[in-house]
Design an enzyme around this catalytic site. Structure first.
Site, PDB file in Angstrom:
ATOM      1  N   GLY A   1      -1.746 -19.239  -9.404  1.00  0.00           N
ATOM      2  CA  GLY A   1      -2.259 -18.326 -10.431  1.00  0.00           C
ATOM      3  C   GLY A   1      -1.485 -17.023 -10.467  1.00  0.00           C
ATOM      4  O   GLY A   1      -0.608 -16.781  -9.639  1.00  0.00           O
TER       5      GLY A   1
ATOM      6  N   GLY B   1      -0.787 -13.972  -9.431  1.00  0.00           N
ATOM      7  CA  GLY B   1      -1.158 -13.184  -8.249  1.00  0.00           C
ATOM      8  C   GLY B   1      -0.737 -11.732  -8.365  1.00  0.00           C
ATOM      9  O   GLY B   1      -1.224 -10.876  -7.627  1.00  0.00           O
ATOM     10  N   ARG B   2       0.196 -11.477  -9.246  1.00  0.00           N
ATOM     11  CA  ARG B   2       0.611 -10.088  -9.453  1.00  0.00           C
ATOM     12  C   ARG B   2       1.000  -9.839 -10.900  1.00  0.00           C
ATOM     13  O   ARG B   2       1.593  -8.826 -11.220  1.00  0.00           O
ATOM     14  CB  ARG B   2       1.766  -9.738  -8.537  1.00  0.00           C
ATOM     15  CG  ARG B   2       2.954 -10.679  -8.691  1.00  0.00           C
ATOM     16  CD  ARG B   2       4.118 -10.134  -7.945  1.00  0.00           C
ATOM     17  NE  ARG B   2       5.136 -11.141  -7.780  1.00  0.00           N
ATOM     18  CZ  ARG B   2       6.320 -10.897  -7.267  1.00  0.00           C
ATOM     19  NH1 ARG B   2       6.620  -9.685  -6.871  1.00  0.00           N
ATOM     20  NH2 ARG B   2       7.199 -11.858  -7.130  1.00  0.00           N
TER      21      ARG B   2
ATOM     22  N   ASP C   1       0.345  -8.767  -2.109  1.00  0.00           N
ATOM     23  CA  ASP C   1      -0.156  -7.420  -2.377  1.00  0.00           C
ATOM     24  C   ASP C   1      -0.242  -7.120  -3.875  1.00  0.00           C
ATOM     25  O   ASP C   1      -0.607  -6.005  -4.269  1.00  0.00           O
ATOM     26  CB  ASP C   1       0.729  -6.375  -1.681  1.00  0.00           C
ATOM     27  CG  ASP C   1       2.196  -6.481  -2.096  1.00  0.00           C
ATOM     28  OD1 ASP C   1       2.511  -7.295  -3.000  1.00  0.00           O
ATOM     29  OD2 ASP C   1       3.028  -5.754  -1.519  1.00  0.00           O
ATOM     30  N   GLY C   2       0.141  -8.104  -4.702  1.00  0.00           N
ATOM     31  CA  GLY C   2       0.040  -7.898  -6.143  1.00  0.00           C
ATOM     32  C   GLY C   2       1.156  -7.032  -6.715  1.00  0.00           C
ATOM     33  O   GLY C   2       1.140  -6.703  -7.894  1.00  0.00           O
TER      34      GLY C   2
ATOM     35  N   ARG D   1       7.053  -8.596 -19.411  1.00  0.00           N
ATOM     36  CA  ARG D   1       7.721  -9.770 -19.959  1.00  0.00           C
ATOM     37  C   ARG D   1       7.040 -10.177 -21.256  1.00  0.00           C
ATOM     38  O   ARG D   1       5.852  -9.922 -21.451  1.00  0.00           O
ATOM     39  CB  ARG D   1       7.615 -10.950 -18.987  1.00  0.00           C
ATOM     40  CG  ARG D   1       7.985 -10.610 -17.567  1.00  0.00           C
ATOM     41  CD  ARG D   1       8.153 -11.856 -16.739  1.00  0.00           C
ATOM     42  NE  ARG D   1       6.916 -12.507 -16.343  1.00  0.00           N
ATOM     43  CZ  ARG D   1       6.855 -13.504 -15.485  1.00  0.00           C
ATOM     44  NH1 ARG D   1       7.969 -13.980 -14.938  1.00  0.00           N
ATOM     45  NH2 ARG D   1       5.706 -14.052 -15.155  1.00  0.00           N
TER      46      ARG D   1
ATOM     47  N   ARG E   1       2.334 -23.069 -17.807  1.00  0.00           N
ATOM     48  CA  ARG E   1       3.324 -23.771 -16.973  1.00  0.00           C
ATOM     49  C   ARG E   1       2.897 -25.216 -16.748  1.00  0.00           C
ATOM     50  O   ARG E   1       1.743 -25.561 -16.984  1.00  0.00           O
ATOM     51  CB  ARG E   1       3.368 -23.106 -15.582  1.00  0.00           C
ATOM     52  CG  ARG E   1       3.672 -21.649 -15.606  1.00  0.00           C
ATOM     53  CD  ARG E   1       2.617 -20.838 -14.850  1.00  0.00           C
ATOM     54  NE  ARG E   1       2.742 -19.420 -15.211  1.00  0.00           N
ATOM     55  CZ  ARG E   1       3.626 -18.603 -14.665  1.00  0.00           C
ATOM     56  NH1 ARG E   1       4.380 -19.012 -13.694  1.00  0.00           N
ATOM     57  NH2 ARG E   1       3.731 -17.366 -15.087  1.00  0.00           N
TER      58      ARG E   1
ATOM     59  N   ASP F   1       5.051 -24.548 -10.819  1.00  0.00           N
ATOM     60  CA  ASP F   1       4.356 -23.382 -11.376  1.00  0.00           C
ATOM     61  C   ASP F   1       5.337 -22.422 -12.040  1.00  0.00           C
ATOM     62  O   ASP F   1       4.916 -21.454 -12.671  1.00  0.00           O
ATOM     63  CB  ASP F   1       3.551 -22.654 -10.298  1.00  0.00           C
ATOM     64  CG  ASP F   1       4.388 -22.288  -9.090  1.00  0.00           C
ATOM     65  OD1 ASP F   1       4.953 -23.204  -8.456  1.00  0.00           O
ATOM     66  OD2 ASP F   1       4.514 -21.088  -8.786  1.00  0.00           O
TER      67      ASP F   1
ATOM     68  N   ASP G   1      10.315 -16.930 -14.737  1.00  0.00           N
ATOM     69  CA  ASP G   1      10.206 -16.422 -13.365  1.00  0.00           C
ATOM     70  C   ASP G   1      11.569 -16.287 -12.694  1.00  0.00           C
ATOM     71  O   ASP G   1      12.060 -17.201 -12.035  1.00  0.00           O
ATOM     72  CB  ASP G   1       9.292 -17.304 -12.507  1.00  0.00           C
ATOM     73  CG  ASP G   1       7.862 -16.794 -12.566  1.00  0.00           C
ATOM     74  OD1 ASP G   1       7.563 -15.963 -13.437  1.00  0.00           O
ATOM     75  OD2 ASP G   1       7.052 -17.221 -11.727  1.00  0.00           O
TER      76      ASP G   1
HETATM   77  P1  AMP Z   1       6.744 -17.323  -7.378  1.00  0.00           P
HETATM   78  O1  AMP Z   1       7.285 -18.504  -6.649  1.00  0.00           O
HETATM   79  O2  AMP Z   1       7.406 -16.019  -7.056  1.00  0.00           O
HETATM   80  O3  AMP Z   1       6.731 -17.551  -8.850  1.00  0.00           O
HETATM   81  O4  AMP Z   1       5.233 -17.098  -6.907  1.00  0.00           O
HETATM   82  C1  AMP Z   1       4.379 -18.114  -6.482  1.00  0.00           C
HETATM   83  C2  AMP Z   1       2.946 -17.633  -6.435  1.00  0.00           C
HETATM   84  O5  AMP Z   1       2.824 -16.509  -5.551  1.00  0.00           O
HETATM   85  C3  AMP Z   1       2.392 -17.161  -7.760  1.00  0.00           C
HETATM   86  O6  AMP Z   1       1.035 -17.522  -7.795  1.00  0.00           O
HETATM   87  C4  AMP Z   1       2.546 -15.672  -7.691  1.00  0.00           C
HETATM   88  O7  AMP Z   1       1.637 -14.993  -8.519  1.00  0.00           O
HETATM   89  C5  AMP Z   1       2.264 -15.411  -6.238  1.00  0.00           C
HETATM   90  N1  AMP Z   1       2.890 -14.183  -5.735  1.00  0.00           N
HETATM   91  C6  AMP Z   1       4.206 -13.956  -5.520  1.00  0.00           C
HETATM   92  N2  AMP Z   1       4.396 -12.710  -5.040  1.00  0.00           N
HETATM   93  C7  AMP Z   1       3.174 -12.134  -4.957  1.00  0.00           C
HETATM   94  C8  AMP Z   1       2.701 -10.849  -4.530  1.00  0.00           C
HETATM   95  N3  AMP Z   1       3.523  -9.913  -4.084  1.00  0.00           N
HETATM   96  N4  AMP Z   1       1.377 -10.627  -4.590  1.00  0.00           N
HETATM   97  C9  AMP Z   1       0.534 -11.559  -5.037  1.00  0.00           C
HETATM   98  N5  AMP Z   1       0.901 -12.778  -5.439  1.00  0.00           N
HETATM   99  C10 AMP Z   1       2.215 -13.067  -5.399  1.00  0.00           C
HETATM  100 MG    MG Z   2       5.987 -17.949 -10.391  1.00  0.00          MG
END
Ligand code: AMP
Ligand code: MG
Length: 504
Positions: free
Chosen positions: A93, A95-96, A127-128, A178, A185, A262, A272
């Protein structure tokens, strides 16, 4: 469409927010402390009907630093799941990231999404937040891909702050905004399949079909309408777009770095930008993500990974289709679509009128000599345009940098060129015409890691001029510009130590 000078005049239409509550959580952004606008993109702004003067208003900074809501918006974090590095990861989901709202533009609607705007119910251990370094990289890459004509999410704004963010070292926070018609996705579908909620899976699939793939709704002439038909046609359409996207990436030496399900857009967009990379010296097995120790997402693996990811999407659609063979048939076009698109692109890059039998061998010969010499990807194709093939053609000027100069083993490069010249002569295309056509498809400037790094270093010192310069260049990467010679060169020695990883 007349461009508006304030965000108040944007017309919103929050279609994702109108889906059932289960698809998201309503969250407000966590504003950056003492934010400053690093850069705003008038091209992306125009797509949502926003005039350049709107970008320098306090309101713009407030909204895109998370301090004030988007007028008419409905902020939310979307839920999705996915396979990460080949393994089912369960719920992920936003997350940030935070969807601010969906804005109407002249060419269609755009969702505006903050990335780095704080915790959401999907932040898990994170940490979002996002750091300035990775936000500059995402901002630049989105526009660089667009300049190359490759489907991608866009970037509207980049805002930074001195708020500390802890990664391997203490860095500072940023938010990149963005834009995409949709951020749905493959993993959005996998989510409802894994939750055994065919009802919500159907709501999502119907939403995507009705808004983005309306041509998939009716049965084609001569075919009986079935309940599963639209979902099968959706899968076939996404299969086509994904295959074409993989051909686009391969043809410019782009590595995504984190091709998890994702991060796979249902619209076939590049989505991404984390540890991505445009290759400098060609290595067929290049892995741009330092965290990808097994090389799952190496350059030469990307087309197969795209296919694998589509299989996960097909699996997620099974509850709606109930027919594995039909799903397999919908995926079956992948290889042919990829190969066809790839050959078309490579023929153009090589300056051939069209792809023909025997070209595979010639191309493989080029990959091989490029690989063994770690010859620069971008410059190899660019300089190939200048190779003379006509009898009695004048020799290149003594100070001109030639194709062979990119190869330590010049003899191997020359041996390959002999076959290339032969093929071009067969084509009967005059050198000047071929060179001009090749320069229209082979970029001179790409977003090399070291160029992004220089822009990051300057941005950390509150100097956005390097970002601006890069955007100007990358908007039209095919046209040579006097004074920008250093942007078209192979990386300097210091760039050898640059590493990008999942840390962002
Ligand atoms: P990514 O592979 O970077 O697209 O991220 C995979 C998952 O990790 C997604 O659900 C993102 O929202 C979450 N995510 C990545 N970095 C952070 C962060 N610093 N804080 C919270 N969620 C994160
Ligand atoms: Mg992602």
């Amino acid at each position: 469409m007349k461009l508006a000078s304030t965000l108040q005049s944007l017309r919103t239409d929050n279609s994702f927010a109108a889906l059932p509550n289960a698809f998201y959580s309503r969250v407000s952004p966590q504003p950056l402390g003492d934010p400053w606008l690093v850069h705003a993109n008038p091209e992306a702004a125009a797509l949502i009907g926003l005039a350049p003067e709107a970008l320098s208003t306090p309101e713009f900074l407030d909204v895109f630093s998370g301090a004030r809501p988007l007028p008419g918006g409905a902020p939310l974090a979307a839920v999705y799941s996915g396979h990460q590095f080949g393994v089912w990861a369960g719920q992920l989901g936003d997350g940030r990231a935070l969807l601010l709202g969906e804005v109407q533009g002249s060419g269609g609607n755009w969702e505006l999404q903050l990335k780095g705007s704080g915790l959401t119910p999907y932040s898990r251990m994170g940490d979002g937040k996002a750091v300035l370094r990775s936000s500059v990289r995402e901002y630049l890459a989105s526009e660089a891909m667009h300049g190359l004509g490759i489907p991608t999410t866009r970037a509207l704004a980049l805002v930074a702050s001195d708020d500390p963010v802890i990664r391997e070292t203490v860095e500072t926070a940023a938010i990149v905004t963005r834009m995409s018609p949709s951020f749905v996705r493959f993993g959005s579908f996998e989510h409802w399949a894994s939750r055994q909620r065919p009802d919500l899976l159907r709501v999502l699939a119907d939403y995507v079909i009705d808004r983005f793939y309306p041509e998939c709704r009716p049965a084609p002439a001569g075919e009986a309408a079935t309940e599963a038909g639209p979902y099968l046609r959706l899968l076939a359409a996404v299969t086509r777009k994904t295959a074409e996207l993989m051909a686009d990436w391969q043809a410019v030496g782009f590595c995504h770095g984190v091709m998890n399900t994702d991060n796979m857009s249902i619209l076939g967009l590049t989505l991404d930008y984390g540890p991505y990379g445009f290759m400098d010296g060609f290595d067929a097995h290049h892995v741009c993500n330092h965290s990808d120790t097994a090389g799952r997402y190496a350059w030469d693996a990307q087309p197969a990974v795209g296919h694998w990811n589509l299989y996960r999407l097909a699996g997620a659609l099974l509850p709606l289709v109930q027919d594995e063979a039909a799903l397999r048939a919908a995926l079956a076009g992948y290889e042919a679509t990829f190969v066809d698109a790839f050959h078309r692109k490579m023929a153009a890059k090589l300056g051939f009128r069209q792809w023909q039998a025997g070209d595979e061998e010639l191309l493989n010969g080029l990959w091989s000599v490029m690989h063994h010499n770690r010859a620069d990807f971008t410059l190899s194709f660019r300089r190939l345009a200048e190779v003379a093939t006509a009898d009695g053609a004048p020799a290149p000027a003594p100070d001109a940098e030639t194709f062979e100069d990119l190869y330590a083993d010049r003899e191997a490069a020359r041996a390959w060129l002999a076959g290339y010249r032969e093929r071009v002569r067969q084509d009967g295309r005059p050198d000047a015409e071929r060179a001009a056509a090749m320069h229209r498809v082979n970029p001179l400037y790409v977003l090399r890691n070291h160029l992004a790094e220089l822009a990051i270093r300057a941005a950390k010192e509150r100097d956005p001029s390097e970002i601006d310069r890069l955007l100007q260049l990358l908007r039209d990467p095919y046209t040579e510009r006097p004074g920008y010679e250093s942007y078209a060169r192979v990386p300097p020695d210091w760039a050898g130590s640059l590493q990008v990883s999942c840390s962002s």
